[in-house]
Design an enzyme around this catalytic site. Sequence first.
Site, PDB file in Angstrom:
ATOM      1  N   GLN A 159       0.708  -0.968  -0.016  1.00 49.96           N
ATOM      2  CA  GLN A 159      -0.187   0.305  -0.315  1.00 49.96           C
ATOM      3  C   GLN A 159       1.031   1.105   0.315  1.00 49.96           C
ATOM      4  O   GLN A 159       1.735   1.421   0.719  1.00 49.96           O
ATOM      5  CB  GLN A 159      -1.276  -0.212   1.256  1.00 49.96           C
ATOM      6  N   GLU A 289      -2.677  -3.695   7.466  1.00 48.39           N
ATOM      7  CA  GLU A 289      -4.104  -4.812   7.157  1.00 48.39           C
ATOM      8  C   GLU A 289      -4.043  -6.096   5.884  1.00 48.39           C
ATOM      9  O   GLU A 289      -4.655  -6.581   5.650  1.00 48.39           O
ATOM     10  CB  GLU A 289      -5.436  -4.039   7.432  1.00 48.39           C
ATOM     11  N   HIS A 313      -7.307  -2.140  14.922  1.00 47.62           N
ATOM     12  CA  HIS A 313      -8.042  -1.529  13.931  1.00 47.62           C
ATOM     13  C   HIS A 313      -7.388  -1.880  12.297  1.00 47.62           C
ATOM     14  O   HIS A 313      -8.505  -2.097  11.668  1.00 47.62           O
ATOM     15  CB  HIS A 313      -6.602  -0.244  14.235  1.00 47.62           C
ATOM     16  N   GLU A 314      -6.515  -2.803  12.657  1.00 48.54           N
ATOM     17  CA  GLU A 314      -5.825  -3.822  11.653  1.00 48.54           C
ATOM     18  C   GLU A 314      -6.960  -4.802  11.353  1.00 48.54           C
ATOM     19  O   GLU A 314      -6.769  -5.355  10.349  1.00 48.54           O
ATOM     20  CB  GLU A 314      -4.777  -4.332  12.234  1.00 48.54           C
ATOM     21  N   HIS A 317     -10.415  -3.881   9.524  1.00 47.13           N
ATOM     22  CA  HIS A 317      -9.426  -3.742   8.360  1.00 47.13           C
ATOM     23  C   HIS A 317     -10.735  -5.022   7.691  1.00 47.13           C
ATOM     24  O   HIS A 317     -10.741  -4.557   6.176  1.00 47.13           O
ATOM     25  CB  HIS A 317      -8.422  -3.609   8.041  1.00 47.13           C
ATOM     26  N   GLU A 336      -9.971   4.112   6.066  1.00 50.04           N
ATOM     27  CA  GLU A 336      -9.492   4.865   7.221  1.00 50.04           C
ATOM     28  C   GLU A 336     -10.637   4.865   7.811  1.00 50.04           C
ATOM     29  O   GLU A 336     -10.575   4.680   9.614  1.00 50.04           O
ATOM     30  CB  GLU A 336      -8.351   5.042   7.061  1.00 50.04           C
ATOM     31  N   ASP A 391       0.666   8.073  -0.476  1.00 53.94           N
ATOM     32  CA  ASP A 391       1.347   7.695  -0.110  1.00 53.94           C
ATOM     33  C   ASP A 391       1.164   8.965   0.982  1.00 53.94           C
ATOM     34  O   ASP A 391       1.076   9.061   2.167  1.00 53.94           O
ATOM     35  CB  ASP A 391       2.796   7.867   0.576  1.00 53.94           C
ATOM     36  N   TYR A 399      -8.489   8.851   7.988  1.00 52.78           N
ATOM     37  CA  TYR A 399      -8.843   8.642   9.224  1.00 52.78           C
ATOM     38  C   TYR A 399      -9.486   9.117  10.863  1.00 52.78           C
ATOM     39  O   TYR A 399     -10.404   7.984  10.788  1.00 52.78           O
ATOM     40  CB  TYR A 399      -7.414   8.567  10.229  1.00 52.78           C
TER      41      TYR A 399
HETATM   42 ZN   LIG Z   1      -5.987   1.514   8.898  1.00 54.71          ZN
END
Ligand SMILES: [Zn+2]
Length: 622
Positions: A159, A289, A313-314, A317, A336, A391, A399
């Site tokens: 990613q 993730e 969090h992961e 996902h 996110e 990125d 987020y």
């Molecule tokens: Zn994330």
Amino acid sequence: MIAIAFLATGCSKEPVEVYDPAHDYFSFANTEQFITRHLELDLTVDFDKEQLRGSAILHMERLDPLATEIILDSRGLDISGVSISLADSPMVPAEFQVGEEDPVLGSPVTIELPADLEIASSFMVRLEYATGPDASALQWLPPELTAGGKQPFMFTQSQAIHARSWVPLQDTPAVRITYKAVIHTPSNLLAVMSANNNPLTPRSGEYEFEMPQPIPSYLLALAVGNIFFAPLGEQTGVYTEPEVLDASAFEFANTQDMLDTAAEMFGPYQWGRYDLLVLPPSFPYGGMENPRLSFITPSLLAGDHSLVSVIAHELAHSWSGNLVTNRTWRDGWLNEGMTNYLESRLMEVLYGKERVDEENVLGYKELLLNFDRIIPERQALAPPFPSGDPDDFQGTIHYHKGQLLLQYLENGFGREIFDEFLASYFDDFAFQTITTERFLDYLDENLLKVHEGKISREQVEQWLYKPGLPDDAPKPHSESLDRAAALAIAWTQGEVQLDEIPVAEWSPQAAVHFINSLPASLSEEQLNELDSAYGFSDTRNAEIGRTWFIQVAERQHRPAYEKLEQHLNRYGRTRLVAPVYRALAENGSDLELAREMFTNARASYHPITIAKINTFLLPGTE
Ligand SMILES: [Zn+2]
């Protein structure tokens, strides 16, 4: 109207005149003409040359019967041959051409369909290739940068658009593929992938993988090293180097609980196993993730489970992002923001509301700080985004502003109704990609209009397309953090002594808030007093260390600079080191010192982290 974005890149894209939200401006692939359904990889991991080499076979379909040219994404790959075949017939060589390199997008690979295959609607394309020396997805660690110090380690970070630096493919989240892989490694090392890892796999130097659920290319992942496994639950476990295996199994002991809770809340977990891979310190993110196998920073190993919200969090996902995926990186808030929201819901069930309130307040503070630094056009959740580097776009806005929008909707409709909406959203879009605009229409039809008079489409559009926050945005609040802030002020006014403030008994989140609430005017003596009372410079907690050393740098508190430099050498996660360099670079005296510290530490950092730090130390070079 959007400025012409691709005119000078030498690629085949037409200049952008009208922004099309469904189009991926970060891929060369002509996905409206050809689409990949399945990938077969056969790769040798060569630590001496720091290279992956072998072949990729793309199983493709032709959507446009008149199309005769396939365009794939690549970056720095040395492609030695391309061949094409129908399902059962032998491969025939195909003409191909690697285009001029764009600094962000890499190079398009254009493949001509041989004349006699031009009527085929499905076929296979085989590419023989090797990765380049600067492959942006790959990090090759010498033994001294691993926990064990004896074996090398390598891992991928695909990613946002780095998969193309280790596999030639259609590198866009709009395309989902299943995959199989054979990975050849030195025989004493283990390979793991975002696929069906078997905890009982013997070390052989040849490993086979299969990922039967279709995933976007950014979730392709591989790691190779002196990796061992410890089970955490029936369906869960942790992979890492033996030196940190016990600490990892302790820290993440409740992963199975988290998984069971998440499945109860958000619908069935659709991926089989859920394992963690704890990487060496240079992993640039908190977590990634990768499906079935989240990649995790070792900076979470605080010894007290205090940083496991990253695991929540992961794991979340697995629904938002991996199951329902943003169509392009411009829609990243759907991955996110939604995941941050699910994370907070999960943390509330597992750790209680007080902890979630604390984490939400800290996230909100970071968001407000970022608004001060981001131009208004980029403060919208989903502005047009036809150029630049994805990125750079994965920041706090996606987020925390994204999470606040979902909190706003929950507040407006009530938790029960909003949860029903979310369940049907995950169900209706499972294994699909979605644009912001499609989400908005779906929201409008299934929530806003169904319960009219609560929140309007225009109100949601303000979140999506306008800077800052709407006036009626939720404002996270935490009583324990308010108390911590009040005590920070009371101490500086001489109303209370440090030994009367039990910071060590607080949550790390409260300690972070305490540090951030100290007034700008503290003397060097007061800072020394704080440090010796609470040992901030020696903390094992990475978030407290990050917060303290940003303050140390901003305040030019030189007595703690030696420990600050140790912090910069201990961690490689971008979040933990980049803001400290930034604070040094911007404090008016220490730009040169920051550059020196960076020169000493950079060999242990990931290219993504290096690029970020360079924006502060060498402005204009990124
Ligand atoms: Zn994330």
